[in-house]
Design a protein around this motif. Structure first.
Motif, PDB file in Angstrom:
ATOM      1  N   THR A  19      10.599  -7.860 -38.061  1.00 55.69           N
ATOM      2  CA  THR A  19      10.720  -8.645 -39.296  1.00 55.69           C
ATOM      3  C   THR A  19      11.966  -9.525 -39.287  1.00 55.69           C
ATOM      4  N   ASN A  20      13.067  -8.996 -38.756  1.00 56.11           N
ATOM      5  CA  ASN A  20      14.276  -9.833 -38.642  1.00 56.11           C
ATOM      6  C   ASN A  20      14.052 -10.985 -37.663  1.00 56.11           C
ATOM      7  N   ALA A  21      13.406 -10.673 -36.542  1.00 55.88           N
ATOM      8  CA  ALA A  21      13.119 -11.716 -35.554  1.00 55.88           C
ATOM      9  C   ALA A  21      12.263 -12.820 -36.168  1.00 55.88           C
ATOM     10  N   GLU A  22      11.222 -12.423 -36.899  1.00 55.34           N
ATOM     11  CA  GLU A  22      10.339 -13.395 -37.544  1.00 55.34           C
ATOM     12  C   GLU A  22      11.130 -14.271 -38.527  1.00 55.34           C
ATOM     13  N   ASN A  23      11.990 -13.637 -39.298  1.00 55.78           N
ATOM     14  CA  ASN A  23      12.802 -14.355 -40.275  1.00 55.78           C
ATOM     15  C   ASN A  23      13.700 -15.394 -39.597  1.00 55.78           C
ATOM     16  N   ILE A  24      14.295 -15.013 -38.468  1.00 50.49           N
ATOM     17  CA  ILE A  24      15.181 -15.927 -37.730  1.00 50.49           C
ATOM     18  C   ILE A  24      14.371 -17.080 -37.132  1.00 50.49           C
ATOM     19  N   ILE A  25      13.230 -16.751 -36.529  1.00 46.56           N
ATOM     20  CA  ILE A  25      12.384 -17.801 -35.937  1.00 46.56           C
ATOM     21  C   ILE A  25      11.995 -18.825 -37.003  1.00 46.56           C
ATOM     22  N   LYS A  26      11.535 -18.333 -38.148  1.00 45.54           N
ATOM     23  CA  LYS A  26      11.111 -19.238 -39.225  1.00 45.54           C
ATOM     24  C   LYS A  26      12.279 -20.079 -39.732  1.00 45.54           C
ATOM     25  N   TYR A  27      13.432 -19.475 -39.850  1.00 46.24           N
ATOM     26  CA  TYR A  27      14.621 -20.183 -40.355  1.00 46.24           C
ATOM     27  C   TYR A  27      14.951 -21.388 -39.467  1.00 46.24           C
ATOM     28  N   PHE A  28      14.859 -21.188 -38.149  1.00 46.21           N
ATOM     29  CA  PHE A  28      15.256 -22.255 -37.225  1.00 46.21           C
ATOM     30  C   PHE A  28      14.103 -23.186 -36.833  1.00 46.21           C
ATOM     31  N   GLN A  29      12.889 -22.898 -37.319  1.00 43.54           N
ATOM     32  CA  GLN A  29      11.777 -23.817 -37.038  1.00 43.54           C
ATOM     33  C   GLN A  29      12.015 -25.188 -37.668  1.00 43.54           C
ATOM     34  N   HIS A  30      12.776 -25.226 -38.732  1.00 40.36           N
ATOM     35  CA  HIS A  30      13.023 -26.491 -39.433  1.00 40.36           C
ATOM     36  C   HIS A  30      14.449 -26.984 -39.216  1.00 40.36           C
ATOM     37  N   SER A  31      15.087 -26.487 -38.155  1.00 34.80           N
ATOM     38  CA  SER A  31      16.478 -26.854 -37.887  1.00 34.80           C
ATOM     39  C   SER A  31      16.540 -27.893 -36.780  1.00 34.80           C
ATOM     40  N   ASN A  32      17.460 -28.833 -36.924  1.00 34.64           N
ATOM     41  CA  ASN A  32      17.680 -29.762 -35.808  1.00 34.64           C
ATOM     42  C   ASN A  32      18.865 -29.311 -34.967  1.00 34.64           C
ATOM     43  N   LYS A  33      19.409 -28.121 -35.310  1.00 35.78           N
ATOM     44  CA  LYS A  33      20.584 -27.603 -34.602  1.00 35.78           C
ATOM     45  C   LYS A  33      20.227 -26.585 -33.515  1.00 35.78           C
ATOM     46  N   ALA A  34      19.186 -25.776 -33.773  1.00 36.44           N
ATOM     47  CA  ALA A  34      18.873 -24.685 -32.847  1.00 36.44           C
ATOM     48  C   ALA A  34      17.416 -24.296 -32.944  1.00 36.44           C
ATOM     49  N   GLU A  35      16.932 -23.620 -31.892  1.00 39.72           N
ATOM     50  CA  GLU A  35      15.570 -23.082 -31.919  1.00 39.72           C
ATOM     51  C   GLU A  35      15.511 -21.804 -31.092  1.00 39.72           C
ATOM     52  N   VAL A  36      14.613 -20.918 -31.487  1.00 40.21           N
ATOM     53  CA  VAL A  36      14.380 -19.695 -30.721  1.00 40.21           C
ATOM     54  C   VAL A  36      13.417 -20.052 -29.591  1.00 40.21           C
ATOM     55  N   VAL A  37      13.867 -19.861 -28.356  1.00 39.75           N
ATOM     56  CA  VAL A  37      13.040 -20.266 -27.205  1.00 39.75           C
ATOM     57  C   VAL A  37      12.259 -19.102 -26.599  1.00 39.75           C
ATOM     58  N   ALA A  38      12.688 -17.862 -26.882  1.00 39.22           N
ATOM     59  CA  ALA A  38      11.958 -16.703 -26.346  1.00 39.22           C
ATOM     60  C   ALA A  38      12.334 -15.453 -27.117  1.00 39.22           C
ATOM     61  N   LEU A  39      11.399 -14.502 -27.129  1.00 42.61           N
ATOM     62  CA  LEU A  39      11.677 -13.173 -27.655  1.00 42.61           C
ATOM     63  C   LEU A  39      11.356 -12.171 -26.565  1.00 42.61           C
ATOM     64  N   LEU A  40      12.324 -11.333 -26.242  1.00 48.54           N
ATOM     65  CA  LEU A  40      12.149 -10.337 -25.193  1.00 48.54           C
ATOM     66  C   LEU A  40      12.104  -8.950 -25.806  1.00 48.54           C
ATOM     67  N   SER A  41      11.199  -8.121 -25.300  1.00 52.09           N
ATOM     68  CA  SER A  41      11.092  -6.760 -25.809  1.00 52.09           C
ATOM     69  C   SER A  41      10.874  -5.782 -24.671  1.00 52.09           C
ATOM     70  N   ASN A  42      11.413  -4.581 -24.871  1.00 50.18           N
ATOM     71  CA  ASN A  42      11.259  -3.494 -23.910  1.00 50.18           C
ATOM     72  C   ASN A  42      10.115  -2.557 -24.303  1.00 50.18           C
ATOM     73  N   LYS A  43       9.366  -2.932 -25.348  1.00 46.49           N
ATOM     74  CA  LYS A  43       8.354  -2.023 -25.882  1.00 46.49           C
ATOM     75  C   LYS A  43       7.032  -2.757 -26.038  1.00 46.49           C
ATOM     76  N   ARG A  44       6.044  -2.310 -25.292  1.00 49.74           N
ATOM     77  CA  ARG A  44       4.730  -2.976 -25.306  1.00 49.74           C
ATOM     78  C   ARG A  44       4.116  -3.017 -26.709  1.00 49.74           C
ATOM     79  N   THR A  45       4.392  -1.972 -27.515  1.00 49.22           N
ATOM     80  CA  THR A  45       3.786  -1.881 -28.845  1.00 49.22           C
ATOM     81  C   THR A  45       4.640  -2.548 -29.933  1.00 49.22           C
ATOM     82  N   ALA A  46       5.734  -3.184 -29.554  1.00 51.25           N
ATOM     83  CA  ALA A  46       6.620  -3.795 -30.556  1.00 51.25           C
ATOM     84  C   ALA A  46       5.895  -4.909 -31.313  1.00 51.25           C
ATOM     85  N   GLY A  47       5.900  -4.810 -32.632  1.00 51.44           N
ATOM     86  CA  GLY A  47       5.297  -5.855 -33.457  1.00 51.44           C
ATOM     87  C   GLY A  47       5.981  -7.193 -33.280  1.00 51.44           C
ATOM     88  N   ALA A  48       7.238  -7.150 -32.839  1.00 53.75           N
ATOM     89  CA  ALA A  48       8.005  -8.383 -32.632  1.00 53.75           C
ATOM     90  C   ALA A  48       7.313  -9.328 -31.645  1.00 53.75           C
TER      91      ALA A  48
END
Length: 196
Positions: A19-48
């Motif tokens: 949920t935090n990851a989603e919130n951050i991604i959405k926040y920067f989707q409309h930014s001209n300063k930064a963007e989330v380019v990848a999300l890495l996870s160590n857990k196959r079942t992670a909702g992230a």
């Protein structure tokens, strides 16, 4: 004509629902300063992973071998060259290679007021249960730089929530999540704009 600065690249590590990851991604989707380019996870079942995919961010899954032994994750990060690595509910200790390569560019959020209620095994509901059991009057969030020890890096930002006598671990978790959603993206923005 002013030259457009390239967007800063953010990479998120997450082990949980995201949920935090989603919130951050959405926040920067409309930014001209930064963007989330990848999300890495160590857990196959992670909702992230699904949340990232659904928002158009590349989800990447890795295992212990790739993280600690083969340097696959380190090499991937070197290729991506992120300006900031964000741990948003990521539960493994970072290996020395990543810490050295990206020194001063890795931050974490913790659901308590560090240095209290931090360290190995202190995450998520375990933190809130301990806070409530000990009869604390306040808790909060801490955003900090990451070093070789759990929750011991330099503190960047803290926000306090009051605990009333009727609070449970679940109701405290809800209050903490609200603080995380409100402050984490803004603090990230301030870091990349070098205002913190």
């Amino acid at each position: 004509m002013p030259t457009l600065q390239p967007k800063k690249k953010l990479v998120i590590f997450a082990s949980g629902s995201g949920t935090n990851a989603e919130n951050i991604i959405k926040y920067f989707q409309h930014s001209n300063k930064a963007e989330v380019v990848a999300l890495l996870s160590n857990k196959r079942t992670a909702g992230a992973l699904k949340r990232a995919h659904d928002l158009g961010v590349k989800p990447l899954l890795f295992d212990k071998e790739a993280f600690y032994n083969s340097h696959d994750v380190l090499n991937l990060l070197k290729d991506m060259q992120p300006d900031l690595i964000i741990l948003a509910g990521f539960l493994w200790l970072l290996p020395p290679g990543i810490l050295q390569q990206f020194s001063g560019k890795i931050i974490n959020i913790h659901p308590a007021l560090l240095p209290s209620y931090g360290g190995k095994g202190m995450y998520g509901s375990k933190v809130h249960e301990a806070v409530i059991e000990n009869g604390e009057k306040e808790s909060g969030i801490t955003i900090h730089y990451v070093n070789e020890n759990y929750d011991e890096g330099k503190i960047i930002f803290q926000s306090v929530v009051q605990i009333d006598k009727n609070d449970t671990a679940e109701s405290l978790a809800h209050k903490i999540h609200e603080q995380e959603y409100e402050h984490f993206p803004k603090v990230i923005q301030q870091i990349i704009e070098e205002k913190l």
